[in-house]
Design a protein around this motif. Structure first.
Motif, mmCIF file in Angstrom:
data_model
loop_
_atom_site.group_PDB
_atom_site.id
_atom_site.type_symbol
_atom_site.label_atom_id
_atom_site.label_comp_id
_atom_site.label_asym_id
_atom_site.label_seq_id
_atom_site.Cartn_x
_atom_site.Cartn_y
_atom_site.Cartn_z
ATOM 1 N N LYS A 123 -5.029 60.641 12.444
ATOM 2 C CA LYS A 123 -4.174 60.667 11.149
ATOM 3 C C LYS A 123 -3.073 59.496 11.492
ATOM 4 O O LYS A 123 -1.832 59.675 11.023
ATOM 5 C CB LYS A 123 -3.427 61.759 10.726
ATOM 6 N N SER A 124 -3.569 58.271 11.823
ATOM 7 C CA SER A 124 -2.542 57.143 11.966
ATOM 8 C C SER A 124 -3.162 55.988 11.414
ATOM 9 O O SER A 124 -4.367 55.627 11.582
ATOM 10 C CB SER A 124 -2.415 57.120 13.485
ATOM 11 N N ALA A 125 -2.180 55.019 10.800
ATOM 12 C CA ALA A 125 -2.699 54.071 10.235
ATOM 13 C C ALA A 125 -1.630 52.865 10.379
ATOM 14 O O ALA A 125 -0.834 52.514 9.752
ATOM 15 C CB ALA A 125 -2.683 54.138 8.488
ATOM 16 N N ASN A 126 -1.722 52.448 11.734
ATOM 17 C CA ASN A 126 -0.730 51.485 12.019
ATOM 18 C C ASN A 126 -0.956 50.187 11.624
ATOM 19 O O ASN A 126 -2.087 49.581 11.796
ATOM 20 C CB ASN A 126 -0.699 51.407 13.648
ATOM 21 N N LEU A 127 0.022 49.381 11.394
ATOM 22 C CA LEU A 127 0.027 47.994 11.022
ATOM 23 C C LEU A 127 0.273 46.914 12.084
ATOM 24 O O LEU A 127 1.173 47.266 12.898
ATOM 25 C CB LEU A 127 1.120 47.505 9.826
ATOM 26 N N VAL A 128 -0.623 46.031 12.434
ATOM 27 C CA VAL A 128 -0.359 45.205 13.387
ATOM 28 C C VAL A 128 -0.099 43.781 12.982
ATOM 29 O O VAL A 128 -0.990 43.307 11.992
ATOM 30 C CB VAL A 128 -1.709 45.008 14.188
ATOM 31 N N ILE A 129 0.889 43.096 13.310
ATOM 32 C CA ILE A 129 1.168 41.767 12.799
ATOM 33 C C ILE A 129 1.098 40.748 13.887
ATOM 34 O O ILE A 129 1.637 40.887 14.682
ATOM 35 C CB ILE A 129 2.528 41.639 12.126
ATOM 36 N N SER A 130 0.036 39.945 13.802
ATOM 37 C CA SER A 130 -0.153 39.100 14.783
ATOM 38 C C SER A 130 0.493 37.740 14.803
ATOM 39 O O SER A 130 0.951 37.526 13.597
ATOM 40 C CB SER A 130 -1.573 38.733 14.964
ATOM 41 N N ALA A 131 1.097 37.137 15.909
ATOM 42 C CA ALA A 131 1.628 35.743 15.623
ATOM 43 C C ALA A 131 2.824 35.923 14.711
ATOM 44 O O ALA A 131 2.835 35.069 13.758
ATOM 45 C CB ALA A 131 0.767 34.577 15.345
ATOM 46 N N SER A 132 3.701 36.690 14.960
ATOM 47 C CA SER A 132 4.935 36.723 14.184
ATOM 48 C C SER A 132 5.555 35.747 13.809
ATOM 49 O O SER A 132 5.986 34.647 14.864
ATOM 50 C CB SER A 132 5.905 37.641 15.016
ATOM 51 N N GLN A 133 6.056 35.415 12.662
ATOM 52 C CA GLN A 133 6.729 34.478 12.027
ATOM 53 C C GLN A 133 8.039 34.996 11.579
ATOM 54 O O GLN A 133 8.472 36.027 11.276
ATOM 55 C CB GLN A 133 6.362 33.688 10.968
ATOM 56 N N LEU A 134 9.192 34.078 11.592
ATOM 57 C CA LEU A 134 10.419 34.361 10.981
ATOM 58 C C LEU A 134 10.616 34.954 9.973
ATOM 59 O O LEU A 134 11.209 35.919 9.561
ATOM 60 C CB LEU A 134 11.295 33.155 11.285
ATOM 61 N N GLY A 135 9.607 34.479 8.830
ATOM 62 C CA GLY A 135 9.632 34.943 7.630
ATOM 63 C C GLY A 135 8.939 36.418 7.579
ATOM 64 O O GLY A 135 9.086 36.937 6.388
ATOM 65 N N ASP A 136 8.629 37.070 8.692
ATOM 66 C CA ASP A 136 8.132 38.336 8.622
ATOM 67 C C ASP A 136 9.256 39.323 8.703
ATOM 68 O O ASP A 136 8.844 40.546 8.544
ATOM 69 C CB ASP A 136 7.148 38.528 9.869
ATOM 70 N N SER A 137 10.212 38.852 9.078
ATOM 71 C CA SER A 137 11.703 39.682 9.172
ATOM 72 C C SER A 137 11.764 40.500 7.685
ATOM 73 O O SER A 137 11.929 39.922 6.490
ATOM 74 C CB SER A 137 12.826 39.093 9.304
ATOM 75 N N ALA A 138 11.655 41.818 7.652
ATOM 76 C CA ALA A 138 11.531 42.270 6.197
ATOM 77 C C ALA A 138 11.468 44.029 6.574
ATOM 78 O O ALA A 138 11.383 44.386 7.779
ATOM 79 C CB ALA A 138 10.516 41.956 5.380
ATOM 80 N N MET A 139 11.602 44.670 5.646
ATOM 81 C CA MET A 139 11.297 46.257 5.615
ATOM 82 C C MET A 139 9.946 46.244 5.396
ATOM 83 O O MET A 139 9.240 45.671 4.253
ATOM 84 C CB MET A 139 12.166 47.057 4.817
ATOM 85 N N TYR A 140 9.174 47.097 6.150
ATOM 86 C CA TYR A 140 7.754 47.588 6.163
ATOM 87 C C TYR A 140 7.516 49.043 5.665
ATOM 88 O O TYR A 140 8.089 49.981 6.187
ATOM 89 C CB TYR A 140 7.015 47.076 7.162
ATOM 90 N N PHE A 141 6.743 49.140 4.726
ATOM 91 C CA PHE A 141 6.434 50.667 3.988
ATOM 92 C C PHE A 141 4.994 50.737 4.392
ATOM 93 O O PHE A 141 4.134 50.277 3.948
ATOM 94 C CB PHE A 141 6.965 50.826 2.850
ATOM 95 N N CYS A 142 4.699 52.079 4.898
ATOM 96 C CA CYS A 142 3.279 52.502 4.567
ATOM 97 C C CYS A 142 3.294 53.488 3.530
ATOM 98 O O CYS A 142 4.634 54.381 3.180
ATOM 99 C CB CYS A 142 3.043 53.422 6.167
ATOM 100 N N ALA A 143 2.256 53.578 2.802
ATOM 101 C CA ALA A 143 2.122 54.399 1.699
ATOM 102 C C ALA A 143 0.747 54.936 1.681
ATOM 103 O O ALA A 143 -0.355 54.333 2.051
ATOM 104 C CB ALA A 143 2.426 53.571 0.324
ATOM 105 N N MET A 144 0.709 56.424 0.941
ATOM 106 C CA MET A 144 -0.689 56.982 0.826
ATOM 107 C C MET A 144 -0.905 57.296 -0.529
ATOM 108 O O MET A 144 -0.010 57.567 -1.370
ATOM 109 C CB MET A 144 -0.845 58.223 1.680
ATOM 110 N N ARG A 145 -1.983 56.812 -1.050
ATOM 111 C CA ARG A 145 -2.475 57.220 -2.446
ATOM 112 C C ARG A 145 -2.717 58.755 -2.405
ATOM 113 O O ARG A 145 -3.660 59.136 -1.833
ATOM 114 C CB ARG A 145 -3.803 56.272 -2.926
#
Lengths: 115, 115
Positions: free
Chosen positions: A73-95
């Motif tokens: 029961k996991s759904a991890n987000l992987v961001i490759s080759a991070s960019q400065l513009g990736d700085s933010a808050m990230y939310f996981c959500a379930m329908r």
């Protein structure tokens, strides 16, 4: 009751490196959908990626991929080759269910990309 | 351009006053949603509507009211009964009832401050 848990309040990553943001969920419904949204400091919510409970393959969208482990029961987000513009808050959500489209959100993870 | 607009961007209210937040979409979506976000937290559902002239309470509906007289519009009224209304309010829309990557599209948000 359905629940989404994001255990990392804040994360740092070096520019150009990959980073994994964790998300676990709890539901008894066999059919559900998992979403990741990005929220920059401006406040708007930007849809990144979706994974359906019946999807056989992990979802990918450009530099974003979702590591879906149904048994855990996991759904991890992987961001490759991070960019400065990736700085933010990230939310996981379930329908919740199939018909209302209602989303349950986690608490979010703040990601900071270092130059 | 198709999208969701929310107005105003910033709103100040005196204690005891009702205030209405606007949300308009031209995406021809049937479903619309209102969320509240407190600092450093995830989004919580206030109300949602799947069709014109019908709406349902979300998880934190107390002290709020909505109407859905037109498909394009879903205004939210924060009443004086809402004990702690200072927050960031986000409106979203989606096409409901479809299994799959039916993501919600969000407006830019309204930041409400009670003085």
């Amino acid at each position: 009751a359905q629940k989404i848990t994001q255990t990392q309040p804040g994360m740092f990553v070096q520019e150009k490196e990959a980073v994994t943001l964790d998300c676990t969920y709890d539901t008894s419904d066999p059919s559900y959908g998992l979403f990741w949204y990005k929220q920059p400091s401006s406040g708007e919510m930007i849809f990144l990626i979706y994974q359906g409970s019946y999807d056989q393959q992990n979802a990918t969208e450009g530099r974003y991929s979702l590591n879906f482990q149904k048994a855990r029961k996991s759904a991890n987000l992987v961001i490759s080759a991070s960019q400065l513009g990736d700085s933010a808050m990230y939310f996981c959500a379930m329908r919740e269910g199939e018909n209302t489209g209602k989303l349950i959100f986690g608490q979010g993870t703040t990601l900071q990309v270092k130059p | 351009d198709g999208g969701i607009t929310q107005s105003p961007k910033y709103l100040f209210r005196k204690e005891g006053q009702n205030v209405t937040l606007s949300c308009e979409q031209n995406l021809n979506h049937d479903a619309m949603y209102w969320y509240r976000q407190d600092p450093g937290q995830g989004l919580r559902l206030i109300y949602y509507s799947q069709i014109v002239n019908d709406f349902q309470k979300g998880d934190i509906a107390e002290g709020y009211s909505v109407s859905r007289e037109k498909k394009e519009s879903f205004p939210l009224t924060v009443t004086s009964a809402q004990k702690n209304p200072t927050a960031f309010y986000l409106c979203a829309s989606a096409r409901p009832g479809l299994a799959g990557s039916n993501e919600q599209f969000f407006g830019p948000g309204t930041r409400l401050t009670v003085l």
